[in-house]
Design a protein around this motif. Structure first.
Motif, PDB file in Angstrom:
ATOM      1  N   PHE A   1       0.853  -1.190   0.000  1.00  0.00           N
ATOM      2  CA  PHE A   1       0.000   0.000   0.000  1.00  0.00           C
ATOM      3  C   PHE A   1       0.887   1.237   0.000  1.00  0.00           C
ATOM      4  O   PHE A   1       1.918   1.268   0.670  1.00  0.00           O
ATOM      5  CB  PHE A   1      -0.868   0.071   1.272  1.00  0.00           C
ATOM      6  CG  PHE A   1      -1.989  -0.929   1.346  1.00  0.00           C
ATOM      7  CD1 PHE A   1      -2.136  -1.939   0.419  1.00  0.00           C
ATOM      8  CD2 PHE A   1      -2.915  -0.845   2.387  1.00  0.00           C
ATOM      9  CE1 PHE A   1      -3.166  -2.861   0.514  1.00  0.00           C
ATOM     10  CE2 PHE A   1      -3.960  -1.751   2.489  1.00  0.00           C
ATOM     11  CZ  PHE A   1      -4.082  -2.759   1.556  1.00  0.00           C
TER      12      PHE A   1
ATOM     13  N   TYR B   1     -10.457  -5.858  16.335  1.00  0.00           N
ATOM     14  CA  TYR B   1      -9.664  -6.572  15.327  1.00  0.00           C
ATOM     15  C   TYR B   1      -8.491  -5.691  14.914  1.00  0.00           C
ATOM     16  O   TYR B   1      -8.602  -4.863  14.019  1.00  0.00           O
ATOM     17  CB  TYR B   1     -10.547  -6.900  14.124  1.00  0.00           C
ATOM     18  CG  TYR B   1      -9.991  -7.985  13.229  1.00  0.00           C
ATOM     19  CD1 TYR B   1      -9.840  -9.285  13.709  1.00  0.00           C
ATOM     20  CD2 TYR B   1      -9.631  -7.722  11.918  1.00  0.00           C
ATOM     21  CE1 TYR B   1      -9.346 -10.286  12.895  1.00  0.00           C
ATOM     22  CE2 TYR B   1      -9.133  -8.717  11.087  1.00  0.00           C
ATOM     23  CZ  TYR B   1      -9.001 -10.002  11.574  1.00  0.00           C
ATOM     24  OH  TYR B   1      -8.503 -10.994  10.780  1.00  0.00           O
TER      25      TYR B   1
ATOM     26  N   TYR C   1       0.122  -5.753  -6.082  1.00  0.00           N
ATOM     27  CA  TYR C   1       0.054  -7.134  -5.598  1.00  0.00           C
ATOM     28  C   TYR C   1       1.243  -7.925  -6.147  1.00  0.00           C
ATOM     29  O   TYR C   1       1.670  -7.712  -7.277  1.00  0.00           O
ATOM     30  CB  TYR C   1      -1.252  -7.795  -6.056  1.00  0.00           C
ATOM     31  CG  TYR C   1      -2.477  -7.164  -5.434  1.00  0.00           C
ATOM     32  CD1 TYR C   1      -2.930  -7.567  -4.187  1.00  0.00           C
ATOM     33  CD2 TYR C   1      -3.178  -6.172  -6.098  1.00  0.00           C
ATOM     34  CE1 TYR C   1      -4.059  -6.985  -3.610  1.00  0.00           C
ATOM     35  CE2 TYR C   1      -4.301  -5.585  -5.532  1.00  0.00           C
ATOM     36  CZ  TYR C   1      -4.734  -5.993  -4.291  1.00  0.00           C
ATOM     37  OH  TYR C   1      -5.836  -5.410  -3.726  1.00  0.00           O
TER      38      TYR C   1
ATOM     39  N   SER D   1      -3.606  -3.492   8.121  1.00  0.00           N
ATOM     40  CA  SER D   1      -4.488  -3.535   6.945  1.00  0.00           C
ATOM     41  C   SER D   1      -3.886  -4.375   5.820  1.00  0.00           C
ATOM     42  O   SER D   1      -4.608  -5.082   5.117  1.00  0.00           O
ATOM     43  CB  SER D   1      -4.780  -2.120   6.454  1.00  0.00           C
ATOM     44  OG  SER D   1      -3.578  -1.424   6.224  1.00  0.00           O
TER      45      SER D   1
ATOM     46  N   VAL E   1      -2.419   0.408  -4.568  1.00  0.00           N
ATOM     47  CA  VAL E   1      -2.081  -0.973  -4.198  1.00  0.00           C
ATOM     48  C   VAL E   1      -1.341  -1.690  -5.314  1.00  0.00           C
ATOM     49  O   VAL E   1      -1.655  -1.518  -6.490  1.00  0.00           O
ATOM     50  CB  VAL E   1      -3.379  -1.775  -3.890  1.00  0.00           C
ATOM     51  CG1 VAL E   1      -3.038  -3.127  -3.287  1.00  0.00           C
ATOM     52  CG2 VAL E   1      -4.269  -1.004  -2.955  1.00  0.00           C
TER      53      VAL E   1
ATOM     54  N   LYS F   1      -2.762 -10.081  -8.286  1.00  0.00           N
ATOM     55  CA  LYS F   1      -3.910  -9.940  -7.389  1.00  0.00           C
ATOM     56  C   LYS F   1      -4.512 -11.291  -6.989  1.00  0.00           C
ATOM     57  O   LYS F   1      -4.806 -11.539  -5.831  1.00  0.00           O
ATOM     58  CB  LYS F   1      -4.973  -9.094  -8.091  1.00  0.00           C
ATOM     59  CG  LYS F   1      -6.008  -8.534  -7.155  1.00  0.00           C
ATOM     60  CD  LYS F   1      -7.165  -7.944  -7.931  1.00  0.00           C
ATOM     61  CE  LYS F   1      -7.002  -6.468  -8.172  1.00  0.00           C
ATOM     62  NZ  LYS F   1      -8.156  -5.863  -8.852  1.00  0.00           N
TER      63      LYS F   1
ATOM     64  N   ILE G   1      -4.583  -7.988   6.460  1.00  0.00           N
ATOM     65  CA  ILE G   1      -6.003  -8.324   6.207  1.00  0.00           C
ATOM     66  C   ILE G   1      -6.230  -8.508   4.704  1.00  0.00           C
ATOM     67  O   ILE G   1      -6.853  -9.466   4.257  1.00  0.00           O
ATOM     68  CB  ILE G   1      -6.934  -7.223   6.766  1.00  0.00           C
ATOM     69  CG1 ILE G   1      -6.832  -7.188   8.293  1.00  0.00           C
ATOM     70  CG2 ILE G   1      -8.379  -7.452   6.330  1.00  0.00           C
ATOM     71  CD1 ILE G   1      -7.589  -6.039   8.953  1.00  0.00           C
ATOM     72  N   GLU G   2      -5.682  -7.565   3.934  1.00  0.00           N
ATOM     73  CA  GLU G   2      -5.862  -7.640   2.483  1.00  0.00           C
ATOM     74  C   GLU G   2      -5.139  -8.861   1.910  1.00  0.00           C
ATOM     75  O   GLU G   2      -5.694  -9.584   1.074  1.00  0.00           O
ATOM     76  CB  GLU G   2      -5.343  -6.342   1.832  1.00  0.00           C
ATOM     77  CG  GLU G   2      -5.360  -6.318   0.313  1.00  0.00           C
ATOM     78  CD  GLU G   2      -6.749  -6.276  -0.313  1.00  0.00           C
ATOM     79  OE1 GLU G   2      -7.734  -6.113   0.423  1.00  0.00           O
ATOM     80  OE2 GLU G   2      -6.837  -6.460  -1.549  1.00  0.00           O
TER      81      GLU G   2
ATOM     82  N   LYS H   1      -7.433   7.057  -0.797  1.00  0.00           N
ATOM     83  CA  LYS H   1      -7.429   5.608  -0.654  1.00  0.00           C
ATOM     84  C   LYS H   1      -6.079   5.062  -1.133  1.00  0.00           C
ATOM     85  O   LYS H   1      -5.428   5.673  -1.993  1.00  0.00           O
ATOM     86  CB  LYS H   1      -8.586   4.977  -1.415  1.00  0.00           C
ATOM     87  CG  LYS H   1      -8.686   5.274  -2.866  1.00  0.00           C
ATOM     88  CD  LYS H   1      -9.968   4.673  -3.400  1.00  0.00           C
ATOM     89  CE  LYS H   1     -10.133   5.011  -4.863  1.00  0.00           C
ATOM     90  NZ  LYS H   1     -11.380   4.495  -5.393  1.00  0.00           N
ATOM     91  N   PRO H   2      -5.655   3.926  -0.556  1.00  0.00           N
ATOM     92  CA  PRO H   2      -4.303   3.461  -0.855  1.00  0.00           C
ATOM     93  C   PRO H   2      -4.136   3.024  -2.313  1.00  0.00           C
ATOM     94  O   PRO H   2      -5.039   2.452  -2.895  1.00  0.00           O
ATOM     95  CB  PRO H   2      -4.155   2.250   0.075  1.00  0.00           C
ATOM     96  CG  PRO H   2      -5.533   1.807   0.381  1.00  0.00           C
ATOM     97  CD  PRO H   2      -6.378   3.022   0.339  1.00  0.00           C
TER      98      PRO H   2
ATOM     99  N   ALA I   1      -7.045 -12.014   2.667  1.00  0.00           N
ATOM    100  CA  ALA I   1      -8.238 -12.175   1.836  1.00  0.00           C
ATOM    101  C   ALA I   1      -7.874 -12.635   0.430  1.00  0.00           C
ATOM    102  O   ALA I   1      -8.571 -13.451  -0.175  1.00  0.00           O
ATOM    103  CB  ALA I   1      -8.997 -10.849   1.770  1.00  0.00           C
ATOM    104  N   ARG I   2      -6.755 -12.103  -0.069  1.00  0.00           N
ATOM    105  CA  ARG I   2      -6.351 -12.471  -1.431  1.00  0.00           C
ATOM    106  C   ARG I   2      -5.792 -13.887  -1.495  1.00  0.00           C
ATOM    107  O   ARG I   2      -5.921 -14.568  -2.517  1.00  0.00           O
ATOM    108  CB  ARG I   2      -5.285 -11.500  -1.949  1.00  0.00           C
ATOM    109  CG  ARG I   2      -5.800 -10.107  -2.204  1.00  0.00           C
ATOM    110  CD  ARG I   2      -6.616 -10.041  -3.461  1.00  0.00           C
ATOM    111  NE  ARG I   2      -7.246  -8.744  -3.636  1.00  0.00           N
ATOM    112  CZ  ARG I   2      -8.267  -8.519  -4.433  1.00  0.00           C
ATOM    113  NH1 ARG I   2      -8.805  -9.502  -5.130  1.00  0.00           N
ATOM    114  NH2 ARG I   2      -8.788  -7.331  -4.543  1.00  0.00           N
TER     115      ARG I   2
END
Lengths: 496, 380
Positions: free
Chosen positions: B98, B332, B110, B336, B108, B114, B339-340, B105-106, B343-344
């Motif tokens: 990020f 929680y 990957y 961040s 991003v 992604k 978390i991302e 907003k960040p 999820a990925r």
């Protein structure tokens, strides 16, 4: 074809009726909309599955838990500023499978599409064929909503049977009729032309004649005040229709008198008037005096309408010509009964003439149709019997009705149920909606629910003219002169 | 009736144990909370086997901004299926980076992408169940560390956060007898070494965050200094009880849950000793602290190799950065980027089923017959 998504699995789909798919196309390039048509190419099957988008759902894992959204955003920052939330947005669409388009035609889908199948935006050519549009010779009424496809309705499918145009006031009924008239009048001989008769209740179509457009020459406007029935062409039953309280005995006697007059006069080329009938009755020695008095009383009342004469005006046989429009302007009349008598007489004559093939195929446009074929008692619905007769039998003789109404619930069920094609525009009244749902075979619950959301000039075409209900944005009119005045303007003009 | 009575008795016993444990936990939590800023761990170098720079047990973490910060996280996902003749695992790791520009907003990136397609790893080695578990763990960590290396080779984050330890946490004694597994372990160690070296070269702060840590390393060390502390008035209560068996029960996070407040960390400590198999990593000094990032969440255990000799206070810098990207949710408190990345990287159970079905259809078995007997129980 442009690929837009992939079929996914949910608990109950795909099944032969519906499926879900996820949009894989970037939203910057493409925006899916409800009611769009899509295609699934099923490799193992013989054709392409055509479906319609019925629902669109956006999901995003970061916003899937209300408590998490609240908790994160209470920190003073938005979730979108902490996480790349927008990259988690997915669009899932629910589609209703309409059928499979094969080389042999459209078939009902009896097996589901497969998960993983690619979903495409429907190609114009394929969709046109699938929906049953006639791009070569059809009547161009507008564009298919969300698709750059002209809605051209095949004349036979559209007008061999009957049409109803239903909408609240101001939704664009008259505009749609004008578009339809332009199409009918602009047809070339080789495309097949029909005659059109329009009963103009509010006198709003007579302006068509003054538009300066090329079609002017094909339009004739006749004011109802000049209308005259040829009395000799009216049967006893028709007289009884005009005077529904006439008794069976009186009707029988009238039948005898008219039969005698037919033999003595009409067969010799001599016409007669209502006065002549009254005289013939008076001179009839066989008839009971009370019957004579009653019959003459009924006939005298009819004579007062000044609608009955020796010759028919306008001469319907002469005025009903291919590619021509006859507008009968009823706006001068305030009496509904007289308007109904005009409609009744004209339709009876046209039906009779069509049966003998003395006039070309004809479409009769009836504005405020609920006034002429109401679901009320016969004495208030003089024109209903002939309208119902044409609605039932007109198809065989190529005489069709175009009924226009803003109160479908007041329209005769028999008549409306015979309207195989319906153009439905915005309707808000729940009783009207329910009535349409009951009388219209081709309309499903989803489509019915969407009627209240239609905008001005937007319509659903359902029934015989198309293979599936379609949403249409009615095209712009060529004839611009049909001005609709607003209250403010009229008030200003009056006050000048 | 007697069965019901037995059940009642069993439940009562469990409740009694829990209540007792909570009572003791609260006692220690209250005591350490009272002295958390006064207690100076630097005066007990022998107990902690480390000369910590911090002069209080608990340190407040300074606020820092994410504006202009490039921060990255790596996490892995795994699904494992043990079949009759073989083991198969779907493994993937995703690195996310990020970059924040003010409050926007960040942006991003990957790594490697992604939604990378998972590696499909199979083993036909005749391994015992625990060995299979080690193998799968080794594969997963290898994948994550490779992903972290890939991220560092392609970009230059200010901080790179691993989900889990910065050491190869494997019970080496259990696998040293198996040549195959041990070779995998050696490969993993080499990857860690490469990651440390690359982080140092790129001047990237490297750390690992362990959520729900079950470690008791800190409480064990604290138990050593308690005799000294019991002379303090705040600890007077301890003289009345035998605290030694109690503190042995306590995990670090249990003790610290109510001792730490949000944006606070424990003093910087180091992982006491490398085991004999990790000696070749010993030149990398691994430190740790516990950090509270959410009011109602257990503290994170943060580990980091001390890669830069010129750095003044790495623990403070790292804790400050982690807090700035973790303290958004009261229950929680994960960074961040983790978390991302989680999820990925997550792999769905369905994906493994599809793979097994495909394999079985191609070899002519039904997927049912490939499954182990316990998975084929028709009533389960």
């Amino acid at each position: 074809m442009k690929m837009i998504g992939t079929v996914i699995v949910t608990q109950t789909t795909p099944n032969p009726s519906e499926f879900h798919f996820v949009i894989t196309k970037d939203s910057k390039d493409f925006q899916l909309k409800r009611d769009m048509y899509i295609v699934v190419d099923t490799p193992e099957e013989e054709g392409k599955v055509i479906a319609q988008v019925k629902d669109i759902i956006k999901t995003n894992r970061y916003f899937s838990s209300p408590s998490a959204v609240k908790a994160y955003e209470t920190s003073g920052k938005t979730l979108a500023s902490i996480f790349p939330a927008d990259s988690w947005e997915y669009i899932i669409a629910k589609a209703k499978a309409l059928g499979i388009h094969t080389k042999q035609g459209v078939k009902r889908l009896q097996y589901p599409v497969s998960p993983g199948d690619n979903v495409f935006l429907a190609d114009s050519n394929l969709l046109s064929k699938f929906l049953g549009l006639d791009q070569d010779n059809g009547l161009y009424i507008g564009k298919l909503e969300h698709h750059d496809i002209k809605v051209k309705l095949n004349l036979t499918r559209f007008l061999q049977k009957h049409l109803a145009i239903l909408a609240i006031s101001g939704a664009g009924k008259s505009y749609t009729v004008s578009v339809l008239l332009e199409e009918l009048l602009n047809r070339k001989k080789e495309q097949g032309r029909i005659a059109t008769i329009l009963f103009d209740v509010h006198g709003e179509y007579k302006g068509l004649k003054e538009t300066g457009a090329k079609i002017n020459e094909q339009i004739e406007v006749i004011s109802a005040s000049y209308i005259q029935f040829a009395t000799h062409s009216i049967s006893a039953a028709q007289f009884a229709n005009f005077q529904p309280d006439i008794s069976p005995v009186q009707l029988r006697e009238l039948y005898v008198v008219l039969g005698r007059m037919y033999n003595e006069k009409v067969k010799k080329g001599v016409s007669y008037t209502i006065s002549d009938i009254m005289e013939e009755i008076e001179n009839d020695e066989r008839m009971n005096q009370r019957t004579k008095d009653a019959l003459n009383g009924w006939l005298f009342e009819l004579e007062k309408t000044k609608l009955f004469g020796v010759k028919e005006f306008p001469n319907l046989k002469e005025k009903t010509k291919p590619g021509k429009l006859l507008i009968i302007d009823l706006s001068d009349f305030t009496s509904l009964r007289q308007k109904q008598m005009i409609v009744s007489y004209t339709l009876s004559r046209l039906f009779e003439l069509r049966k003998k093939s003395e006039i070309p195929p004809v479409s009769v446009i009836l504005e405020e149709a609920h006034q002429f074929a109401p679901e009320s008692k016969l004495s208030l619905a003089i024109s209903r019997p002939i309208i119902n007769t044409i609605a039932r039998e007109g198809r065989k003789f190529f005489i069709s009705l175009i009924l226009i109404s803003q109160r479908p619930v007041n329209l005769s069920t028999t008549t409306l149920s015979q309207c195989n094609t319906q153009i439905i525009m915005k309707i808000m009244n729940p009783y009207d909606l329910e009535f349409i749902g009951r009388t219209s075979e081709g309309i499903d619950r989803d489509t019915l629910n969407s009627i209240t959301t239609l905008g001005v000039g937007e319509a659903i075409v359902v029934g015989n003219a198309v293979n599936h209900p379609i949403y249409v944005k009615i095209r712009e009119r060529i004839t611009k002169n049909l001005e609709t005045k607003n209250l403010e303007q009229v008030a200003k003009n009056f006050d000048l | 009736m007697s069965e019901k009575k037995n059940l009642e008795q069993a439940i009562s016993n469990i409740i009694k144990v829990i209540k007792e444990y909570n009572k003791h936990r609260k006692l220690f939590q209250d005591l350490f909370r009272k002295v958390k800023y006064q207690l100076d761990p630097s005066i007990f170098p022998e107990a902690f086997q480390f000369n910590t720079k911090d002069t209080s047990f608990i340190i407040r973490v300074p606020q820092s901004s994410t504006t202009g910060l490039k921060y990255a996280g790596v996490d892995g996902g795994i699904i494992h299926r043990s079949m009759n003749f073989f083991d198969v695992a779907l493994i993937r790791a995703v690195g996310v980076l990020f970059y924040h520009n003010k409050d926007e907003k960040p942006k991003v990136k990957y790594f490697p992408e992604k939604n990378p397609f998972p590696d499909i790893l199979t083993s036909v080695e005749p391994l015992a169940q625990n060995e299979i578990d080690y193998l799968i763990a080794l594969w997963r960590i290898q994948k994550e560390i490779r992903c972290a290396i890939d991220l560092l080779e392609n970009d230059s984050p200010d901080i790179l956060i691993l989900d889990g330890s910065v050491l190869p946490v494997i019970d080496v004694k259990s696998i040293q007898g198996n040549e195959f597994l041990f070779s995998q372990y050696l490969r993993l160690k080499a990857l860690y070494r490469r990651l440390y070296t690359l982080s140092r070269k790129k001047r990237c702060l490297l750390c690992g965050v362990i959520k729900d840590s079950r470690s008791a390393i800190l409480t064990r060390k604290l138990s050593l200094i308690l005799p000294h502390l019991s002379k303090r008035p705040e600890f007077k209560e301890l003289l009345d009880i035998d605290y030694r068996p109690i503190i042995k029960q306590l995990r670090d996070t249990d003790l610290l849950f109510n001792v730490l407040d949000i944006n606070e960390r424990t003093f910087e400590s180091h992982l006491s000793k490398f085991n004999e198999y990790e000696k070749d990593l010993e030149d990398f000094d691994i430190h740790f602290f516990y950090l509270k990032t959410a009011e109602y969440d257990t503290p994170l255990r943060v580990e980091f190799p001390v890669l830069f000799s010129d750095s003044t206070n790495l623990a403070q810098t790292i804790s400050s950065l982690i807090c700035s990207i973790s303290t958004f949710h009261p229950e929680y408190g994960l960074p961040s980027v983790i978390i991302e990345a989680d999820a990925r990287a997550k792999i769905r159970e369905d994906d493994a089923d599809i793979l097994i079905d495909e394999i079985s259809s191609r070899i002519g078995y039904s997927s049912f017959s490939l499954q182990k007997r316990r998975a084929r129980n028709p009533w389960s």
